[in-house]
Write a protein that holds these residues in place. Structure first.
Motif, PDB file in Angstrom:
ATOM      1  N   ASP A  32       0.997  -1.249  -0.317  1.00  0.00           N
ATOM      2  CA  ASP A  32      -0.125  -0.409   0.223  1.00  0.00           C
ATOM      3  C   ASP A  32       0.826   0.788   0.006  1.00  0.00           C
ATOM      4  O   ASP A  32       0.527   1.920  -0.813  1.00  0.00           O
ATOM      5  CB  ASP A  32      -1.149  -0.153   0.887  1.00  0.00           C
ATOM      6  CG  ASP A  32      -1.775  -1.124   1.172  1.00  0.00           C
ATOM      7  OD1 ASP A  32      -2.325  -1.702   0.081  1.00  0.00           O
ATOM      8  OD2 ASP A  32      -2.876  -1.672   2.335  1.00  0.00           O
ATOM      9  N   LEU A  33       1.873   1.403   0.601  1.00  0.00           N
ATOM     10  CA  LEU A  33       2.934   2.641   0.859  1.00  0.00           C
ATOM     11  C   LEU A  33       3.396   3.124  -0.881  1.00  0.00           C
ATOM     12  O   LEU A  33       3.773   4.048  -1.024  1.00  0.00           O
ATOM     13  CB  LEU A  33       3.916   1.789   2.318  1.00  0.00           C
ATOM     14  CG  LEU A  33       4.972   3.137   2.123  1.00  0.00           C
ATOM     15  CD1 LEU A  33       4.103   4.821   2.713  1.00  0.00           C
ATOM     16  CD2 LEU A  33       5.499   3.146   3.329  1.00  0.00           C
ATOM     17  N   LYS A  34       4.523   1.354  -1.208  1.00  0.00           N
ATOM     18  CA  LYS A  34       4.616   1.795  -2.049  1.00  0.00           C
ATOM     19  C   LYS A  34       3.571   2.603  -3.561  1.00  0.00           C
ATOM     20  O   LYS A  34       4.145   2.767  -4.294  1.00  0.00           O
ATOM     21  CB  LYS A  34       5.256   0.052  -3.314  1.00  0.00           C
ATOM     22  CG  LYS A  34       5.996   0.166  -2.351  1.00  0.00           C
ATOM     23  CD  LYS A  34       6.536  -1.359  -2.336  1.00  0.00           C
ATOM     24  CE  LYS A  34       8.040  -1.746  -2.200  1.00  0.00           C
ATOM     25  NZ  LYS A  34       8.465  -3.615  -2.941  1.00  0.00           N
ATOM     26  N   VAL A  35       2.482   1.575  -3.379  1.00  0.00           N
ATOM     27  CA  VAL A  35       1.085   2.561  -4.503  1.00  0.00           C
ATOM     28  C   VAL A  35       0.987   3.562  -4.145  1.00  0.00           C
ATOM     29  O   VAL A  35       1.065   4.423  -5.468  1.00  0.00           O
ATOM     30  CB  VAL A  35       0.189   1.881  -4.369  1.00  0.00           C
ATOM     31  CG1 VAL A  35      -1.501   2.392  -5.051  1.00  0.00           C
ATOM     32  CG2 VAL A  35       0.099   0.622  -4.844  1.00  0.00           C
ATOM     33  N   VAL A  36       1.491   4.353  -2.530  1.00  0.00           N
ATOM     34  CA  VAL A  36       1.032   5.626  -2.031  1.00  0.00           C
ATOM     35  C   VAL A  36       2.356   6.832  -3.264  1.00  0.00           C
ATOM     36  O   VAL A  36       1.345   7.552  -3.248  1.00  0.00           O
ATOM     37  CB  VAL A  36       0.412   5.682  -1.402  1.00  0.00           C
ATOM     38  CG1 VAL A  36       0.143   7.136  -0.562  1.00  0.00           C
ATOM     39  CG2 VAL A  36      -0.672   5.622  -0.375  1.00  0.00           C
TER      40      VAL A  36
END
Length: 71
Positions: A32-36
């Protein structure tokens, strides 16, 4: 003695299950952090492009002084 080992083994199984569950949650959070991060970087890039367009239009309408070309 066997009863105590069985209790320890049961607790170990629970701890292993919880650790695996938390590990999966951490992996999901990292994804999720990479996508954000990717989305934020794209948005910043788009904003920079839009700002560059605004600057060019303002320079063309003589609302801003023209930039000096540097070599």
């Amino acid at each position: 003695m066997d009863e105590r080992f069985d209790k320890v083994e049961d607790k170990l199984e629970v701890m292993t299950f919880r650790q695996n569950h938390m590990s999966r949650k951490l992996d999901d959070l990292q994804l999720d952090l990479k996508v954000v991060k990717r989305d934020i970087e794209r948005n910043i890039h788009a904003l920079n492009d839009q700002m560059e367009t605004v600057i060019v239009i303002m320079e063309a309408n003589e609302l801003l002084p023209k930039r000096k070309e540097s070599w």
